[in-house]
Structure formats: C-alpha cells, structure tokens
Design a protein around this motif. Structure first.
Motif, short mmCIF file in Angstrom:
data_model
loop_
_atom_site.label_atom_id
_atom_site.label_comp_id
_atom_site.label_asym_id
_atom_site.label_seq_id
_atom_site.Cartn_x
_atom_site.Cartn_y
_atom_site.Cartn_z
N GLY A 107 100.59 18.44 -109.54
CA GLY A 107 100.78 17.00 -109.51
C GLY A 107 100.47 16.40 -110.87
N THR A 108 100.90 15.17 -111.05
CA THR A 108 100.69 14.51 -112.34
C THR A 108 100.04 13.14 -112.22
OG1 THR A 108 102.86 13.41 -112.32
CG2 THR A 108 102.77 15.64 -113.27
N SER A 109 100.07 12.54 -111.05
CA SER A 109 99.65 11.16 -110.79
C SER A 109 100.64 10.15 -111.35
CB SER A 109 98.26 10.86 -111.35
OG SER A 109 98.27 10.65 -112.75
N LEU A 110 101.80 10.60 -111.82
CA LEU A 110 102.74 9.72 -112.52
C LEU A 110 103.99 9.37 -111.72
CD1 LEU A 110 102.50 11.43 -116.04
CD2 LEU A 110 101.33 9.36 -115.26
N ASN A 111 104.08 9.85 -110.48
CA ASN A 111 105.23 9.46 -109.65
C ASN A 111 104.75 9.26 -108.21
OD1 ASN A 111 105.82 11.90 -107.91
ND2 ASN A 111 106.04 12.90 -109.90
N PRO A 112 105.61 8.77 -107.33
CA PRO A 112 105.14 8.39 -105.99
C PRO A 112 104.65 9.52 -105.10
CG PRO A 112 107.18 7.23 -106.54
CD PRO A 112 106.98 8.27 -107.60
N ALA A 113 104.76 10.79 -105.53
CA ALA A 113 104.27 11.89 -104.69
C ALA A 113 102.76 11.95 -104.64
CB ALA A 113 104.83 13.22 -105.21
N GLY A 114 102.08 11.19 -105.46
CA GLY A 114 100.62 11.17 -105.41
C GLY A 114 100.05 10.49 -106.63
N ASN A 115 98.80 10.05 -106.51
CA ASN A 115 98.17 9.36 -107.64
C ASN A 115 97.12 10.22 -108.32
OD1 ASN A 115 95.92 9.32 -106.01
ND2 ASN A 115 95.79 7.10 -105.83
N ALA A 116 97.12 11.53 -108.02
CA ALA A 116 96.09 12.41 -108.58
C ALA A 116 96.73 13.70 -109.06
CB ALA A 116 95.02 12.72 -107.54
N ALA A 117 96.04 14.39 -109.96
CA ALA A 117 96.45 15.70 -110.44
C ALA A 117 95.28 16.66 -110.27
CB ALA A 117 96.87 15.63 -111.92
N LEU A 118 95.60 17.88 -109.84
CA LEU A 118 94.59 18.94 -109.72
C LEU A 118 94.77 19.92 -110.87
CD1 LEU A 118 94.96 19.71 -105.89
CD2 LEU A 118 93.49 18.03 -106.99
N THR A 119 93.82 19.94 -111.78
CA THR A 119 92.75 18.98 -111.94
C THR A 119 92.77 18.49 -113.39
OG1 THR A 119 91.32 20.03 -110.28
CG2 THR A 119 90.24 18.65 -111.88
N ASP A 120 92.49 17.20 -113.58
CA ASP A 120 92.34 16.66 -114.92
C ASP A 120 91.11 15.76 -114.94
OD1 ASP A 120 93.13 14.35 -113.60
OD2 ASP A 120 95.08 14.21 -114.60
N GLY A 121 90.82 15.18 -116.10
CA GLY A 121 89.64 14.36 -116.23
C GLY A 121 89.64 13.15 -115.33
N ALA A 122 90.82 12.59 -115.08
CA ALA A 122 90.92 11.41 -114.23
C ALA A 122 90.59 11.73 -112.78
CB ALA A 122 92.32 10.82 -114.32
N PHE A 123 90.65 13.00 -112.40
CA PHE A 123 90.33 13.39 -111.03
C PHE A 123 88.83 13.43 -110.79
CE2 PHE A 123 89.78 16.69 -107.69
CZ PHE A 123 90.54 16.11 -106.68
N VAL A 124 88.05 13.67 -111.84
CA VAL A 124 86.60 13.81 -111.65
C VAL A 124 85.80 12.60 -112.11
CG1 VAL A 124 86.73 16.32 -111.75
CG2 VAL A 124 86.28 15.05 -113.85
N ALA A 125 86.25 11.93 -113.17
CA ALA A 125 85.43 10.86 -113.76
C ALA A 125 85.13 9.71 -112.81
CB ALA A 125 86.10 10.34 -115.03
N PRO A 126 86.05 9.30 -111.94
CA PRO A 126 85.71 8.17 -111.04
C PRO A 126 84.71 8.52 -109.94
CG PRO A 126 88.10 8.37 -111.36
CD PRO A 126 87.48 9.63 -111.87
N ARG A 127 84.28 9.76 -109.86
CA ARG A 127 83.35 10.16 -108.81
C ARG A 127 81.89 9.90 -109.17
NH1 ARG A 127 86.64 13.48 -105.30
NH2 ARG A 127 88.66 13.72 -106.34
N PHE A 128 81.65 9.44 -110.38
CA PHE A 128 80.28 9.10 -110.77
C PHE A 128 80.31 7.96 -111.78
CE2 PHE A 128 81.56 12.24 -113.95
CZ PHE A 128 81.09 11.70 -115.14
N GLY A 129 79.18 7.33 -111.93
CA GLY A 129 78.98 6.34 -112.98
C GLY A 129 77.73 6.70 -113.77
N VAL A 130 77.44 5.94 -114.79
CA VAL A 130 76.25 6.17 -115.61
C VAL A 130 75.40 4.91 -115.61
CG1 VAL A 130 75.36 6.79 -117.88
CG2 VAL A 130 77.51 7.79 -117.07
N VAL A 131 74.15 5.06 -115.24
CA VAL A 131 73.21 3.94 -115.25
C VAL A 131 72.16 4.23 -116.32
CG1 VAL A 131 71.49 2.65 -113.94
CG2 VAL A 131 73.58 3.45 -112.81
N GLN A 132 71.95 3.26 -117.18
CA GLN A 132 70.98 3.46 -118.26
C GLN A 132 69.77 2.57 -118.06
OE1 GLN A 132 72.99 2.27 -121.92
NE2 GLN A 132 71.82 0.37 -121.92
N SER A 133 68.66 3.01 -118.61
CA SER A 133 67.47 2.16 -118.73
C SER A 133 67.00 2.24 -120.17
CB SER A 133 66.37 2.64 -117.78
OG SER A 133 65.92 3.93 -118.14
#
Length: 564
Positions: free
Chosen positions: A529-555
């Motif tokens: 997949g590519t996330s670039l056409n209507p067959a899906g919005n994700a690709a297995l696997t690229d950075g965009a597949f993993v980065a939204p699964r966490f955030g960074v909190v700083q102190s």
C-alpha cells in the motif's frame, strides 16, 4: 519497575538485540532479510503434527484465556473446509475493559522503548515457535491452502510485525531522554535549562481484523501500537477469531511474565448481531484504530472516529497492462499462478487485464486479444489440471458472499474460462473453485470499475496501450489499487507506466515471469500500500504508520536548580 522486573526485562532486551538491529538495518537497505524461517522443516520433525494436535485441542471448547472483564462467551466460526470449530471466546464488559487497559498504561509507558521492544520481540519469538499451530488456525478459518496458511499466516506475518516494530523503535530513538539547553546572554550568565523528553502513547489501540488474512494484516498495527506504549484491544473477524486469539494469549503470557499487566493486550469477541467494532471505534479511550476490510466501513471509520488516528486498508481494483512480451509462456504462467493463488481472495490479486483490441507482440509472434484470453485460460487449466495440486494452490472459498459474486460474474460478458468446482480429497465440505475469465466490453464496463473479490478476472479490451496506461492512472486514482503490473518490451511504455503509477500512487511490477508474483509482498523491502489512493490511507510499513502512535511530552527546569 521492580528489581525482578528490571532484570528480566533487560534480559529480553539483550536476548533480542541482534534481531532488532537486523530488522532496523533491513528496513534501511530494503534487501532480503528474515529471522523467521519460511520452510516447515526448520521447525522440527514433529512440528506439523504438534501444530495439528494443538489446533484440534481448541475445537469445541472455550478458548483458554483469562480476561477478568468477561461477561459472556461466543463463537460462530465455521471452517471453509467444512467443519464448525465450536470454539467460544470472551465477550467483555467494555466499560470495565477500557478501565483495566487504561490502568495498565503507566508502567508500560515508563518502561521505555527499549524494554518494550525486548518484550515485544519475545512475543514474536514465541509466536514463531508456534507457527505450525497458527498455520492450522489460519487454514481452517480462512480457507487458505496449507503452504500459504503457514507462510503468510505465521513467519511472513511475524516479519511484517517485526518490520513495524523496527520502524517504531527507530522513530522513538530519535527522541533523547534529556538535554541541557544553554543560550548565551552576552556578558550575563547563559540561560540554562535541563529538559526531559518522554515518549507517551496516544491511548488504547483497536485492531479490527479481517477474515482472509487475520494475522498478516493485523500484526503490523498491533505490534507497532504495543511497542509505542499503547494497550491493544483486538477485535477479530467473527469468521477468523482463532489465529488472533492465539496471538493475544501469547502476548498476555509474555507481558505477565515480564511483570506488566496482561490487559495491555485483550481479545474482544462479539455475539451475533452486535456491532462491537463500531461501538469500540467511537469510544473516547480508543485513540488508534487499525482496520482491514470493506471500503464502506473503512470510510465510516475515517469519517466518524475523529478521536483516533485511523489506519485503513480497503478495497481496490488491481490492474495489469499487457502491451508486449519477449517471454509469452513465462508471462502466461506467472499470470495463471497469480490469478489462481488462494482463489484470488487477496487484496493484491490482479482483477483487470488491459489488452489492446488489436492484440500484442510476443516472442511467439503476434497474438490477438482473443488468443491472449484463450492462451491464458489454457495456462490456468494446465496449472490446475491435477486436482491434488489445484486444491493446494486454490485453497477454499472463504465465504458465501464470494460464491454468490462468482456466480453473478458469469453474466458480465463473454466467458473465456468457466470456473469449475473441484472436490477436495481431504475435506468434502470445502468449496474449491478455479478462476473465471470473462471478457467485458471495455474499461468503462461497470464490472471493471469496482472490486470483484474472489476468483474473477476480467479481460478488458482497450484501443491501444496508451489508453491502457491512462485507464491504470485513472482507475487507481478513482477506485483505488494496491498493486499494478505491466508487460512490455518497450522502455518508453515501461517509463510511461511508471509515471502513471506515480500519479495514481500505486506500486508497479514490470515483466514478472519467474517466481515473483504481483500479489506477493516481502517485508522489510516492499511497501504494502501507499496511502496515496482510495484503497487505503496507510502503508506497511513507513514512518507515517508508526509516528502517530505516540507523542512526546517534555518537562524543563533551570539547570542550576537542585535535583535538575
């Protein structure tokens, strides 16, 4: 984290460090690599028999899993090979389940990425050791043939999981644990801050499994979310629960041994008539959703689950453009296998073959449109002429909807090759069907503009290859596609197809005539997949597949403060 937990967890980190680094390197090099053997003999002489025995022990029983929030048990799986499995699975109280999963987050988050990765790789190692058991479960819930159920259901799925974990770990490693920030102030003392950075999971992740590839499609999202610190609720397809139930049980076993809450991974079964996937998807605690299945429900998730990062793989119309070839037999043999494998019940299988009305040039001389169709039919008949070989390639039809679609497809146009039913020598209840080839009117024929999932191939005449390439561009852009292919001896034509594939956002394979097929995808190298056409919005696997699964909190605090 207790001393015992810390010691054991570090042991897992050390135990699997080489595998993790190998996966990270493979993701970068994109060459062939795998720590999971894809030949059954590598698992021992008795592995197949032991796997079969383990599978049979589940039949007619409650699945052995201990989830405290269970209020009922349900299960309706019927093997495409003919037998009801009779296994029931836990139906949880969703409110209590969400609460227990949320309570499990802080210790798992605080353990850090390296500890989480060690634990997750131990899970994958134990799943790999049970590959023959999982293969039996996949075969008897999906209808895949034995070889595919083993490879795609076990080691290849584990590869896809590890690939996603490696991407996620690499992304998290880019975040330093702390930093000293100093800003010069001329003659005055510099401003000095001590900053700490913590990778924080988004929240509960929901994996909604599919019927045909329950492990292969679910594992990337499941293990990417888990290694990023998110607890994961696994909602399998009601027709293919067992492979993911085994997976969840192994996850819970390892997590508990490592000193974490087993409720970091839970199984969610549903009773007949429940829309539990939709109910879960809209809960505020659910912040990540991975889904494989119909376009209708995938579009609904993307539209309605605003609180979550949603990753989808949906339907598409996969196309191969046939322009010319210098290996006509090799092309036909490759296409015959592509169209026959698992009776076309793959999201990557070619549906539409675009062939010029005037025919094509080959190493065997010119071939008309009709000749290409007849010769492809002959290649399929030759491949599947022996019934014992045929059932191993075709597997069984996964569900009644596919059978009905196949029957209706004969009316799409001129039937070039009838689909025949084969009696399975071992499973009398299996519906085994060979591919149907139908010649339609043209690219705008309604049948050619929507997915015909199953053993259905459309031969689509075009005015010329230039039109075929334009149809590829337009169809993938409008209707979606996960794979595309082309056969041509002309470098200009191949280049034009590459541009069309880039425009449409679809992966392209050119002139496949050997042991690689357009509907196969290799972890660490091929992006599925590519996330670039209507067959899906994700690709297995690229950075965009993993980065939204966490955030960074700083102190941050002044560096000269005590304890900073």
């Amino acid at each position: 984290m207790t001393e015992t937990l810390s010691t054991f967890a570090q042991e897992l980190v050390d135990r699997h460090a080489e595998t993790l680094e190998g996966a990270i390197a493979a993701n970068l090099s994109r060459g062939y690599w795998s720590p999971f053997p894809e030949t059954p003999k590598a698992y021992g002489e008795d592995a197949a028999a032991n796997g079969r025995q383990a599978f049979e022990a589940y039949l007619g029983q409650r699945f052995p899993i201990d989830q405290a929030d269970t209020v009922d048990w349900a299960g309706t799986e019927v093997s495409p090979y003919g037998e009801a499995l009779g296994i029931t699975y836990p139906c949880p109280d969703l409110d209590r389940l969400m609460e227990s999963m949320t309570l499990a987050i802080p210790p798992w988050r605080d353990a850090g990425a390296e500890i989480r990765a060690g634990v997750v790789l131990e899970i994958l190692a134990r799943l790999n050791a049970r590959s023959m058991e999982i293969a039996e479960a996949v075969m008897h819930t999906t209808g895949q043939g034995p070889a595919m159920a083993f490879q795609a259901g076990a080691p290849h799925a584990q590869d896809r999981a590890l690939e996603a974990v490696a991407w996620a770990v690499e992304a998290m490693r880019r975040i330093p644990a702390e930093a000293l920030w100093e800003k010069p102030q001329g003659k005055r003392p510099p401003l000095r801050l001590r900053k700490r950075y913590t990778v924080v999971p988004r929240g509960i992740a929901l994996v909604i499994g599919c019927n045909t590839f329950p492990t292969w499609n679910a594992y990337p999202g499941l293990f990417a979310s888990l290694v990023c610190g998110n607890p994961v609720a696994v909602k399998p397809s009601s027709r293919a629960v067992l492979p993911l139930a085994i997976t969840v049980a192994v996850c819970r076993e390892v997590l508990a041994e490592a000193g974490f809450s087993a409720d970091l991974v839970t199984l969610v079964a549903s009773r007949t008539g429940e829309r539990i996937a939709a109910d879960l998807a809209l809960r505020p605690e659910v912040r990540v959703i991975d889904y494989t299945g119909s376009t209708e429900f995938g579009d609904w998730l993307e539209r309605e689950a605003h609180q979550a990062a949603v990753f989808t793989e949906k339907a598409g119309v996969n196309i191969v453009v046939v322009d010319s070839t210098d290996d006509y037999k090799g092309m036909l043999d490759n296409l015959a296998f592509t169209l026959s494998l698992y009776s076309g019940q793959m999201c990557t299988t070619t549906q539409n073959l675009l062939i010029p009305r005037g025919g094509i040039e080959t190493d065997q001389g010119p071939k008309s449109f009709d000749e290409v169709g007849r010769d492809l039919a002959a290649a399929i008949d030759g491949l599947l002429g022996d019934d014992a070989r045929a059932v191993a390639i075709l597997g069984a039809i996964a569900g009644e909807s596919i059978s009905k679609r196949l029957e209706a497809a004969s009316g799409f146009g001129e039937v070039v090759l009838e689909s025949r039913q084969i009696e399975h020598p071992d499973f009398a209840g299996a519906e085994v069907r060979t591919p149907l080839l139908v010649a339609v009117e043209g690219p705008d024929d309604p049948a050619a503009t929507e997915e015909q999932f199953g053993p259905i191939t459309l031969l689509v005449p075009t005015a010329a290859t230039t039109e075929s390439i334009e149809v590829l561009r337009r169809s993938a852009g409008e209707h979606g596609a996960i794979t595309a292919g082309i056969y041509s001896c002309d470098e200009g034509v191949l280049a034009a197809a590459e541009v069309a594939a880039l425009d449409a956002g679809v992966a392209l394979s050119s002139n496949l005539t050997g042991g690689v097929f357009v509907n196969q995808s290799a972890a660490y190298s091929d992006f599925h997949g590519t996330s670039l056409n209507p067959a899906g919005n994700a690709a297995l696997t690229d950075g965009a597949f993993v980065a939204p699964r966490f955030g960074v909190v700083q102190s941050r605090r002044h560096a000269d403060e005590e304890g900073a």
